[in-house]
Scaffold this motif. Structure first.
Motif, short mmCIF file in Angstrom:
data_model
loop_
_atom_site.label_atom_id
_atom_site.label_comp_id
_atom_site.label_asym_id
_atom_site.label_seq_id
_atom_site.Cartn_x
_atom_site.Cartn_y
_atom_site.Cartn_z
N PRO A 356 0.82 -1.21 0.00
CA PRO A 356 0.00 0.00 0.00
C PRO A 356 0.86 1.26 0.00
O PRO A 356 2.09 1.21 -0.04
N MET A 357 0.19 2.38 0.07
CA MET A 357 0.88 3.64 0.31
C MET A 357 1.24 3.73 1.79
O MET A 357 0.68 3.03 2.63
N ALA A 358 2.17 4.60 2.12
CA ALA A 358 2.54 4.78 3.52
C ALA A 358 1.36 5.27 4.35
O ALA A 358 1.31 5.08 5.56
N SER A 359 0.40 5.88 3.70
CA SER A 359 -0.81 6.34 4.37
C SER A 359 -1.72 5.18 4.77
O SER A 359 -2.65 5.35 5.55
N GLY A 360 -1.47 4.01 4.19
CA GLY A 360 -2.28 2.84 4.49
C GLY A 360 -3.26 2.47 3.41
O GLY A 360 -3.79 1.35 3.40
N ASP A 365 -6.98 2.76 -4.40
CA ASP A 365 -8.01 3.56 -3.72
C ASP A 365 -7.89 5.02 -4.17
O ASP A 365 -6.79 5.56 -4.22
N PRO A 366 -9.01 5.67 -4.48
CA PRO A 366 -8.95 7.07 -4.93
C PRO A 366 -8.28 8.00 -3.92
O PRO A 366 -7.75 9.05 -4.30
N SER A 368 -5.65 7.33 -2.19
CA SER A 368 -4.27 6.91 -1.92
C SER A 368 -3.22 7.95 -2.30
O SER A 368 -2.15 8.01 -1.68
N GLY A 369 -3.46 8.72 -3.33
CA GLY A 369 -2.46 9.64 -3.82
C GLY A 369 -1.38 8.98 -4.66
O GLY A 369 -0.34 9.58 -4.94
N TYR A 370 -1.62 7.77 -5.10
CA TYR A 370 -0.65 7.02 -5.91
C TYR A 370 -0.47 7.70 -7.26
O TYR A 370 -1.44 8.11 -7.92
N LEU A 371 0.79 7.79 -7.71
CA LEU A 371 1.10 8.41 -9.00
C LEU A 371 1.75 7.35 -9.91
O LEU A 371 2.82 6.83 -9.60
N ALA A 372 1.09 7.06 -11.01
CA ALA A 372 1.60 6.05 -11.94
C ALA A 372 2.94 6.46 -12.53
O ALA A 372 3.76 5.60 -12.86
N GLU A 373 3.18 7.76 -12.63
CA GLU A 373 4.44 8.23 -13.20
C GLU A 373 5.56 8.27 -12.16
O GLU A 373 6.73 8.50 -12.51
N ALA A 374 5.23 8.08 -10.90
CA ALA A 374 6.23 8.00 -9.83
C ALA A 374 5.78 6.89 -8.87
O ALA A 374 5.41 7.14 -7.73
N PRO A 375 5.79 5.66 -9.35
CA PRO A 375 5.09 4.57 -8.64
C PRO A 375 5.70 4.16 -7.32
O PRO A 375 5.05 3.46 -6.54
N TYR A 376 6.94 4.56 -7.03
CA TYR A 376 7.58 4.09 -5.80
C TYR A 376 7.64 5.17 -4.73
O TYR A 376 8.16 4.93 -3.64
N GLN A 377 7.07 6.33 -5.01
CA GLN A 377 7.06 7.42 -4.05
C GLN A 377 5.90 7.26 -3.07
O GLN A 377 4.79 6.91 -3.45
N GLY A 378 6.19 7.53 -1.82
CA GLY A 378 5.14 7.52 -0.80
C GLY A 378 4.58 6.15 -0.49
O GLY A 378 3.48 6.04 0.06
N ARG A 379 5.33 5.11 -0.77
CA ARG A 379 4.82 3.75 -0.60
C ARG A 379 5.18 3.19 0.78
O ARG A 379 6.03 3.71 1.49
N ASP A 380 4.52 2.12 1.12
CA ASP A 380 4.84 1.31 2.28
C ASP A 380 6.36 1.11 2.33
O ASP A 380 6.96 0.63 1.37
N PRO A 381 7.03 1.47 3.44
CA PRO A 381 8.50 1.32 3.50
C PRO A 381 8.99 -0.10 3.26
O PRO A 381 10.15 -0.29 2.87
N ARG A 382 8.13 -1.09 3.48
CA ARG A 382 8.55 -2.47 3.24
C ARG A 382 8.84 -2.75 1.77
O ARG A 382 9.58 -3.68 1.45
#
Length: 592
Positions: A356-360, A365-366, A368-382
């Motif tokens: 998931p995102m670091a936000s959980g 999920d709409p 989430s703030g996920y960005l397809a052009e920066a897919p590894y930013q703001g993600r779960d640290p794991r």
């Protein structure tokens, strides 16, 4: 008392690699162990049990994830690749456990039959304690191998859920090997009986004592002192099967038996049993307060690993293999090519998208703030703790790894045979302070768990959610929701916002089920769980393994890498074809 030539041959064939020739002939005219020697040489009796320990499947990394949606292999001859792409058969089975586990049970049964005649000490109390410990270990190990056999070979045949033939006595040349499979329930009953017998004989943990009052009453009555107790049940026995380990085996098996593929009547009481068995273990370590804050990075806690001694365990690990000498074989197998590795295990885009995102919030999920052009930013640290993504640094030199298709290095997608096929490399399990450069090669110590406490927490979460719902606690001080919240917080999820996604689903059993399964997928990734979990959940194994193609540092495209070809009946593994040919009483699982 059986003292057949067959057994003596068994002892000799096992123990020749363990003890020297001089240990066998004292002196003797031939290099043949006398049939009565086992009774007066207790190291030989213990050697029989060592053979069973050596057959435990989790003694080495299997990477069966390469047969699932979590990973692929860049070795096109790999057995898991062949299995996943349509070549899994009863006579070609990379996950077969039948022969090895049955052999282990044979050695265990010999031990149980003969151990009371072995002379460990002239001191009656010491002799009894050693005998009890080895019997307890044997019962616990027999339960463990039953679990692995049911996991790999239990299944439906003739409309009935079957397990394996139950053998409680050693077999010899005159034995009737043509035995039918017992029902799955009968096998589970035997497993539980063996665990209970182990618990009656073993301490919860092996540790030295210095107070005579702590010596169990049955041994004090024989005259045992604390020093005598320590000889059999003290620190020197740590890492042998203990009462706590036997309880963990019971919890693992109960989870299997409660799962959809092995619980055809949907008996909810089985979920409650699995929750209770795991909950008891967790309560004994303090519940949620007993969760190791660094339990998700156990493989990378280098100072802890380097300083382990005396058989001790890190807080996260309930049972482990022996820590050997420093080596770099795992890194040589899996580091990217520019770090002189073979890049064998390639995590998939499927798995990457499960973080998931670091936000959980899940990335779909709409909110989430996920960005397809920066897919590894703001993600779960794991994600970047477990997987090398494009732009990650890795290895002792902190080298930047470029996995793009237009990479100028061999780390790029499909550049050479040792390159990634998915756009990702494995990081989890690997020591990043290893250097494979032939000019400055370095090695490090590694630790391999057999059972981690995180697995026990996840067993409880899954079972408690199914038995009682997300927030109910049964007889415990923690719920499935509490466990998942603690695991996610430990990983660094929802620390700034209170994990609103988790809060939004804590009243929804199905949504919590999906989240628990996903957390299990992430936390236990590359430790040999995913293949078995998909099957016990009765979920499809056919999701296409995907990767990521990166061009110009900004163009990300998901690609299909490898089709998964499994039939529906493959939620159950086969009985080996060779066994079906030999023994008419054995039924094959349906479809095989």
């Amino acid at each position: 008392m059986k003292k057949l030539y067959f057994k003596i041959c068994l002892y000799v064939s096992l123990l020749l690699p363990i003890v020297s020739c001089d240990d066998f002939i004292d002196p003797a005219p031939e290099n043949i162990l006398g049939k009565d020697d086992i009774y007066y040489r207790p190291n030989l009796a213990q050697g029989l049990l060592i053979n069973a320990y050596l057959r435990i499947p989790t003694n080495g990394w299997s990477f069966s994830e390469m047969a699932t949606d979590d990973a692929v292999s860049n070795d096109l001859t790999n057995g898991y690749l062949n299995m996943a792409t349509g070549q899994w058969a009863s006579n070609s089975n990379p996950v077969d456990r039948w022969t090895s586990a049955q052999s282990a049970i044979q050695y265990i049964n010999v031990v149980l039959e003969e151990i009371d005649e072995v002379n460990f000490s002239e001191i009656p109390s010491v002799n009894q304690m050693f005998s009890d410990r080895i019997k307890g270990e044997a019962y616990g190990l027999r339960a463990l191998f039953m679990y692995y056999l049911l996991q790999a070979h239990g299944g439906v045949a003739g409309g009935e859920l079957l397990g394996i033939p139950i053998n409680l006595q050693s077999q010899n040349v005159s034995s009737d090997f043509n035995q039918p499979r017992s029902t799955f329930e009968q096998c589970m009953d035997q497993l539980y009986t063996d665990v209970d017998q182990a618990l009656a004989l073993l301490p919860m943990d092996y540790q030295n004592i210095n107070d005579e009052a702590l010596v169990p009453a049955q041994y004090r009555e024989l005259g045992a002192k604390a020093s005598d107790y320590n000889r059999a049940f003290g620190d020197d026995a740590i890492q042998l099967l203990s009462g706590r380990i036997a309880l963990a085996v019971k919890a693992q098996a109960a989870l299997l038996a409660a799962s959809p593929a092995f619980n055809l009547s949907s008996d909810q009481s089985k979920w409650a049993e699995a929750a209770e068995y795991s909950g008891d273990i967790l309560t004994d370590i303090g519940g949620l307060s007993g969760m190791d804050p660094q339990g998700h990075t156990w493989y990378a806690n280098t100072s802890e690993i380097d300083n382990i001694g005396g058989g001790a365990n890190p807080r996260e690990i309930l049972w482990r293999t022996t820590i050997g000498d420093a080596n770099n074989s795992l890194e040589a197998q899996n580091f990217p090519p520019t770090l002189f590795g073979e890049g064998l295990v390639n995590p998939t885009q499927n798995l990457v998208e499960a973080f998931p995102m670091a936000s959980g919030y899940p990335i779909g999920d709409p909110a989430s703030g996920y960005l397809a052009e920066a897919p590894y930013q703001g993600r779960d640290p794991r994600l970047q703790a477990f997987i090398v993504v494009n732009g990650s640094t890795a290895g002792a030199s902190n080298k930047v790894i470029d996995t793009a298709q237009d990479s100028e290095t061999n780390d790029g997608l499909n550049k050479v045979e040792s390159s990634t096929r998915t756009g990702y490399y494995l990081r989890k399990l690997l020591r990043q302070d290893v250097n494979l450069d032939p000019v400055s090669n370095s090695q490090q110590r590694h630790i391999q768990p057999r059972i981690r406490y995180t697995e026990i927490f996840l067993i409880y979460a899954e079972a408690a959610n199914e038995a009682w719902g997300p927030t109910a606690m049964g007889n415990y001080s923690f719920s499935a929701y509490d466990v998942i919240k603690a695991i996610r917080q430990r990983a660094g999820i929802g620390l700034s916002n209170g994990d609103p996604y988790l809060e939004s689903i804590k009243g929804d059993q199905e949504a919590m089920r999906n989240l628990i399964r996903n957390e299990r997928r992430l936390e236990l990734s590359f430790e040999g769980f995913r293949f078995w979990d998909l099957r016990r959940w009765d979920l499809s194994l056919t999701e296409t393994a995907k990767g990521i193609r990166i061009m110009n540092d900004s163009d990300y495209a998901v690609i299909n890498v490898e089709n998964r070809v499994y039939a529906d009946y493959m939620i159950y593994g086969p009985v080996p074809y060779s066994e079906i040919l030999k023994f008419a009483a054995l039924q094959q699982n349906s479809g095989w």
